[in-house]
Design a protein around this motif. Structure first.
Motif, PDB file in Angstrom:
ATOM      1  N   TRP A  28     -30.791  41.842 -45.277  1.00  0.00           N
ATOM      2  CA  TRP A  28     -31.968  40.974 -45.317  1.00  0.00           C
ATOM      3  C   TRP A  28     -33.198  41.668 -45.911  1.00  0.00           C
ATOM      4  O   TRP A  28     -34.180  41.021 -46.199  1.00  0.00           O
ATOM      5  CB  TRP A  28     -32.283  40.411 -43.940  1.00  0.00           C
TER       6      TRP A  28
ATOM      7  N   GLU B 283     -32.060  35.594 -43.910  1.00  0.00           N
ATOM      8  CA  GLU B 283     -32.558  36.678 -43.101  1.00  0.00           C
ATOM      9  C   GLU B 283     -32.620  36.187 -41.659  1.00  0.00           C
ATOM     10  O   GLU B 283     -32.766  34.988 -41.404  1.00  0.00           O
ATOM     11  CB  GLU B 283     -33.930  37.154 -43.562  1.00  0.00           C
ATOM     12  N   PRO B 284     -32.478  37.090 -40.704  1.00  0.00           N
ATOM     13  CA  PRO B 284     -32.534  36.658 -39.312  1.00  0.00           C
ATOM     14  C   PRO B 284     -33.914  36.120 -38.984  1.00  0.00           C
ATOM     15  O   PRO B 284     -34.890  36.477 -39.625  1.00  0.00           O
ATOM     16  CB  PRO B 284     -32.227  37.941 -38.532  1.00  0.00           C
TER      17      PRO B 284
ATOM     18  N   TYR C 175     -25.958  46.585 -42.483  1.00  0.00           N
ATOM     19  CA  TYR C 175     -26.375  45.569 -41.523  1.00  0.00           C
ATOM     20  C   TYR C 175     -26.438  44.230 -42.229  1.00  0.00           C
ATOM     21  O   TYR C 175     -27.109  44.090 -43.259  1.00  0.00           O
ATOM     22  CB  TYR C 175     -27.747  45.905 -40.953  1.00  0.00           C
TER      23      TYR C 175
ATOM     24  N   SER D 250     -25.876  40.897 -40.129  1.00  0.00           N
ATOM     25  CA  SER D 250     -26.052  39.727 -39.259  1.00  0.00           C
ATOM     26  C   SER D 250     -26.586  40.154 -37.904  1.00  0.00           C
ATOM     27  O   SER D 250     -26.384  41.293 -37.466  1.00  0.00           O
ATOM     28  CB  SER D 250     -24.723  38.985 -39.066  1.00  0.00           C
ATOM     29  N   SER D 251     -27.259  39.221 -37.247  1.00  0.00           N
ATOM     30  CA  SER D 251     -27.783  39.492 -35.910  1.00  0.00           C
ATOM     31  C   SER D 251     -26.646  39.667 -34.901  1.00  0.00           C
ATOM     32  O   SER D 251     -26.747  40.457 -33.965  1.00  0.00           O
ATOM     33  CB  SER D 251     -28.719  38.352 -35.462  1.00  0.00           C
ATOM     34  N   GLN D 252     -25.536  38.940 -35.088  1.00  0.00           N
ATOM     35  CA  GLN D 252     -24.388  39.082 -34.184  1.00  0.00           C
ATOM     36  C   GLN D 252     -23.797  40.479 -34.289  1.00  0.00           C
ATOM     37  O   GLN D 252     -23.456  41.100 -33.277  1.00  0.00           O
ATOM     38  CB  GLN D 252     -23.319  38.048 -34.522  1.00  0.00           C
TER      39      GLN D 252
ATOM     40  N   ILE E  44     -25.385  43.156 -35.007  1.00  0.00           N
ATOM     41  CA  ILE E  44     -26.302  44.069 -34.331  1.00  0.00           C
ATOM     42  C   ILE E  44     -26.107  44.005 -32.822  1.00  0.00           C
ATOM     43  O   ILE E  44     -26.051  45.033 -32.144  1.00  0.00           O
ATOM     44  CB  ILE E  44     -27.761  43.733 -34.708  1.00  0.00           C
ATOM     45  N   ARG E  45     -25.976  42.803 -32.287  1.00  0.00           N
ATOM     46  CA  ARG E  45     -25.774  42.651 -30.838  1.00  0.00           C
ATOM     47  C   ARG E  45     -24.476  43.297 -30.383  1.00  0.00           C
ATOM     48  O   ARG E  45     -24.387  43.867 -29.302  1.00  0.00           O
ATOM     49  CB  ARG E  45     -25.784  41.169 -30.463  1.00  0.00           C
TER      50      ARG E  45
ATOM     51  N   PRO F  30     -36.292  39.714 -37.929  1.00  0.00           N
ATOM     52  CA  PRO F  30     -35.550  40.916 -38.343  1.00  0.00           C
ATOM     53  C   PRO F  30     -35.806  42.064 -37.383  1.00  0.00           C
ATOM     54  O   PRO F  30     -36.955  42.398 -37.096  1.00  0.00           O
ATOM     55  CB  PRO F  30     -36.130  41.214 -39.729  1.00  0.00           C
ATOM     56  N   PRO F  31     -34.761  42.659 -36.846  1.00  0.00           N
ATOM     57  CA  PRO F  31     -34.938  43.767 -35.909  1.00  0.00           C
ATOM     58  C   PRO F  31     -35.459  45.007 -36.622  1.00  0.00           C
ATOM     59  O   PRO F  31     -35.242  45.189 -37.819  1.00  0.00           O
ATOM     60  CB  PRO F  31     -33.524  43.997 -35.359  1.00  0.00           C
TER      61      PRO F  31
END
Length: 275
Positions: free
Chosen positions: A105, A20-21, A71, A73-75, A77-78, A24-25
């Motif tokens: 996640w 998980e990031p 969703y 990965s954090s990348q 999302i960015r 988490p956003p």
């Protein structure tokens, strides 16, 4: 190793990814406002989704989605890279939860078990290129397929080999491809859905019977009950084994058997005709 019946490639089962990031956003977007490529694509997607309601009627431990964000990965999302598969199934998860999208996640690291992309000329290169690479290398999705609803011969599929990656599936004599994770065939079917005639992508069971849509299943059940009532009126109680055999008939066969019931003189004669 290949299976002698289906020809699929055996692979190591996919395990949950413990990830998980760091933070988490919470501001995830679940609607990009973009429609599917065409009305035919929409009908094709909904037919695949709704057929799962029949194929999985005895299960509550699965989730099926379509044109829904995943969703992972954090990348991602960015980069605002949100677009999800046209059809996907995740097995052995809580099927009762409401979800706007699939957030890996929040799902114990689970990715889709089966993905189908409904291609168009504008998406084909991505579906068999970048997306296929993501599903193979990041998602590790065991079964992946592509199909253009306007091109009946366009069906392709791959089975994940844990060491060698995606291996293309060979069709059976009907041109269908085996889906190991669902235990179903995936192939074309000519008919009418939502008043639109065409050649559609559909699921078939291991015996080659079409997996019906809910409305088709209801219509078929009505025809079966009508036939059983007619048999009972003419010949008395219908043996269980006869009803069991009738349940293997499709809607057109059941409709044809109504005339047979009216023509024969005994239940035995009807059974012989059924054979």
């Amino acid at each position: 190793m290949s299976n002698s019946t289906t020809g699929e490639i055996q692979s190591t089962p996919v395990s949950a990814v413990d990830w998980e990031p760091p933070v988490p956003p919470t501001n995830l977007i679940f609607d990009d406002g973009e429609p599917l490529e065409s009305n035919r694509h929409r009908i094709a997607m909904n037919a695949l989704i709704r057929s799962m309601l029949v194929a999985m009627a005895n299960r509550r431990d699965y989730f099926v989605g379509g044109n829904m964000f995943i969703y992972y990965s954090s990348q991602q999302i960015r980069n605002r890279d949100f677009r999800g598969p046209d059809f996907f199934v995740v097995l052995n998860v809580d099927g009762e939860s409401e979800r706007e999208g699939w957030v890996v996640w929040e799902e114990n690291g689970r990715y889709p078990d089966v993905i189908i992309e409904l291609m168009s000329p504008s998406t084909a290169a991505i579906d068999i290129g970048v997306k296929k690479d993501i599903y193979e290398q990041t998602f590790r999705t065991p079964d992946y397929y592509v199909f253009n609803p306007f091109e009946p011969e366009s069906l392709q599929g791959w089975r994940l080999d844990w060491e060698r990656g995606y291996q293309e599936l060979n069709p059976n004599p009907q041109g269908w491809l085996w889906c190991q994770r669902l235990g179903l065939w995936l192939g074309t079917w000519e008919g009418t859905i939502e008043d639109k005639p065409g050649i559609w992508l559909r699921f078939y069971d291991q015996q080659g019977n079409l997996v019906l849509l809910p409305e088709e299943a209801a219509f078929r059940e009505g025809a079966l009950q009508q036939l059983l009532r007619l048999l009972a009126v003419r010949f008395g109680q219908v043996p269980v084994e006869v009803e069991t055999r009738l349940r293997t008939q499709d809607i057109h066969q059941l409709e044809g058997l109504v005339e047979v019931v009216l023509e024969v003189e005994s239940l035995e004669e009807f059974i012989n005709q059924l054979s």
